[in-house]
Enzyme design. Sequence first.
Site, mmCIF file in Angstrom:
data_model
loop_
_atom_site.group_PDB
_atom_site.id
_atom_site.type_symbol
_atom_site.label_atom_id
_atom_site.label_comp_id
_atom_site.label_asym_id
_atom_site.label_seq_id
_atom_site.Cartn_x
_atom_site.Cartn_y
_atom_site.Cartn_z
ATOM 1 N N ASP A 14 5.060 -22.470 -3.457
ATOM 2 C CA ASP A 14 5.824 -21.764 -2.425
ATOM 3 C C ASP A 14 6.571 -22.787 -1.589
ATOM 4 O O ASP A 14 6.250 -23.969 -1.582
ATOM 5 C CB ASP A 14 4.881 -20.950 -1.531
ATOM 6 C CG ASP A 14 5.632 -20.195 -0.438
ATOM 7 O OD1 ASP A 14 6.667 -19.572 -0.758
ATOM 8 O OD2 ASP A 14 5.233 -20.252 0.732
ATOM 9 N N SER A 15 7.542 -22.294 -0.843
ATOM 10 C CA SER A 15 8.288 -23.168 0.058
ATOM 11 C C SER A 15 7.428 -23.659 1.225
ATOM 12 O O SER A 15 7.795 -24.595 1.911
ATOM 13 C CB SER A 15 9.496 -22.418 0.616
ATOM 14 O OG SER A 15 9.044 -21.311 1.376
ATOM 15 N N TYR A 46 13.368 -22.270 2.337
ATOM 16 C CA TYR A 46 14.263 -22.318 1.188
ATOM 17 C C TYR A 46 15.414 -21.312 1.343
ATOM 18 O O TYR A 46 16.463 -21.468 0.732
ATOM 19 C CB TYR A 46 13.504 -21.963 -0.098
ATOM 20 C CG TYR A 46 12.685 -23.076 -0.723
ATOM 21 C CD1 TYR A 46 12.521 -24.305 -0.080
ATOM 22 C CD2 TYR A 46 12.096 -22.896 -1.975
ATOM 23 C CE1 TYR A 46 11.759 -25.315 -0.673
ATOM 24 C CE2 TYR A 46 11.355 -23.898 -2.574
ATOM 25 C CZ TYR A 46 11.182 -25.113 -1.917
ATOM 26 O OH TYR A 46 10.454 -26.096 -2.517
ATOM 27 N N CYS A 77 6.888 -17.270 -4.196
ATOM 28 C CA CYS A 77 7.982 -17.399 -3.229
ATOM 29 C C CYS A 77 9.129 -16.558 -3.765
ATOM 30 O O CYS A 77 9.556 -16.747 -4.906
ATOM 31 C CB CYS A 77 8.384 -18.877 -3.146
ATOM 32 S SG CYS A 77 9.894 -19.196 -2.209
ATOM 33 N N GLU A 156 5.707 -20.407 9.881
ATOM 34 C CA GLU A 156 5.374 -21.806 9.565
ATOM 35 C C GLU A 156 4.947 -22.582 10.820
ATOM 36 O O GLU A 156 4.208 -23.553 10.722
ATOM 37 C CB GLU A 156 6.577 -22.509 8.894
ATOM 38 C CG GLU A 156 6.822 -22.072 7.448
ATOM 39 C CD GLU A 156 5.861 -22.700 6.417
ATOM 40 O OE1 GLU A 156 5.350 -23.801 6.659
ATOM 41 O OE2 GLU A 156 5.623 -22.055 5.379
ATOM 42 N N CYS A 188 9.247 -11.456 1.018
ATOM 43 C CA CYS A 188 9.054 -12.882 1.296
ATOM 44 C C CYS A 188 7.566 -13.031 1.540
ATOM 45 O O CYS A 188 6.981 -12.260 2.305
ATOM 46 C CB CYS A 188 9.856 -13.314 2.525
ATOM 47 S SG CYS A 188 9.451 -14.982 3.096
ATOM 48 N N HIS A 190 5.916 -14.980 3.189
ATOM 49 C CA HIS A 190 5.506 -15.296 4.567
ATOM 50 C C HIS A 190 5.285 -14.029 5.405
ATOM 51 O O HIS A 190 4.553 -14.049 6.381
ATOM 52 C CB HIS A 190 6.582 -16.132 5.271
ATOM 53 C CG HIS A 190 6.625 -17.568 4.851
ATOM 54 N ND1 HIS A 190 7.170 -17.970 3.660
ATOM 55 C CD2 HIS A 190 6.174 -18.702 5.461
ATOM 56 C CE1 HIS A 190 7.078 -19.302 3.554
ATOM 57 N NE2 HIS A 190 6.472 -19.764 4.632
#
Lengths: 272, 272
Positions: A14-15, A46, A77, A156, A188, A190
Amino acid sequence: MSVLSNERPIGFIDSGVGGLTVVKEAMRQLPNEEILYVGDTARCPYGPRPPKQVIEFTWQMTRFLLKKNIKMLVIACNTATAVALEEIKKSVDIPVIGVIQPGARAALKASNNSRVGVIGTLGTVKSDSYKNELQEKAPDTYVTSLACPKFVPVVESNQFASSVAKKIVSETLKPLKLENLDTLILGCTHYPLLRPIIQNVMGQQITLIDSGAETVNDVSTLLDYFNLNNYEQTNQKARTFYTTGSPKMFKDIAHEWLQIENLNVFHIDLGE
Amino acid sequence: MSVLSNERPIGFIDSGVGGLTVVKEAMRQLPNEEILYVGDTARCPYGPRPPKQVIEFTWQMTRFLLKKNIKMLVIACNTATAVALEEIKKSVDIPVIGVIQPGARAALKASNNSRVGVIGTLGTVKSDSYKNELQEKAPDTYVTSLACPKFVPVVESNQFASSVAKKIVSETLKPLKLENLDTLILGCTHYPLLRPIIQNVMGQQITLIDSGAETVNDVSTLLDYFNLNNYEQTNQKARTFYTTGSPKMFKDIAHEWLQIENLNVFHIDLGE
């Protein structure tokens, strides 16, 4: 295939930390499996990057894990799945799974009024991957997509439960509230960390699809199909996380989100 | 793979009408796909037959459908899956899916107390396929299996909603009620037609797993994985059913269960 080969790990990339939402579900459904994870935190997000660069970064993570002898690769991702899945799947000799098809499939199953929303990064939304996937399978589906570029940085930076997060989510999703959607794809990995806030903003009547959690069904199906299940019980320590960013920050989020103590997190450098 | 090849049908085989419970779900989730179905009604039930014979009959149905150029085969019969899946999967060059792994996977996901019941034909229960599958993946699972040889004849004779059915189900399942199960696998594709009665007898607190319906998730996942989806919209008529028994009886059950008018049902002979 030898029994030994089934004890090889499954790789997740994943990013950043988003793919941990997939790992969390994988740990629950596939407790025997050894897991290796790479989060490219240093170069996250990303979403705004050109596809060519996302493909390059995704290959770097993939090659890192292939050297560690993984038996399956999960591109956890959406941005990377949208641009790199087909190429990587064709080029490597282990099964490779992305997060977009499982998410789209679950949305079609869940929707009653055929009005589906997709939220994701700029890259994912621009690629139209979800829209194409949904409309190829069910041409009558109305699909509206919205890029939410502010969501990933909030996650993040470990602020996903803050009042800042609430404000950003509420303002960003406003246009979707007028669309009479009954299903919204969290496109996504996240975004499930913002799930309670998103559900609250969109209302309880909307079904949120966690593309990452859905992906674990595919992992399980393909482990069965290719006879790749690990039937030996795996030590909890057999989960190793690599980040291109700060192991401390990564560990904090992973700990809060996965609720595992003593995570093995290592710093790595990818690319130059 | 050419686009044309994706328009090829998916084949479903069963000892009789039971596999229609899988087809019903496939039609809902995969409306574009052309379906060919073979029900070996004349030789049903498979449950009490020796494994060697079940394998032979399963190959006869498989060869019939391979000649019709199917792109995927679903063994929509637990008894046949238990004894013939691995052999057929190894021998043919299209993806082959059985109903046991999807059912076991769903049960592990659903159970909270790790006490799972399995009901099936004598053949399925004797093979211990579900028990092995469940305990290989989650060794702490308590599994109790019960053969219900009277269920299939009740369904095949279109009496699945009768008072006879109620009496048979109630008497047969009595021993399971003392087992403190929270999940019960309907390990025979005929049993979902008895689902309301089974749920009533076992109580609302128990989760019934329809192995056939779960299998459609696997079909969908593998269509995605192998890029085999049909993106052209299929005419409803592109569903054809073959039975070795009476087309009239088959049609009656299919109509009642699938609620489709004007089913294309043809009589065929398999074997000698």
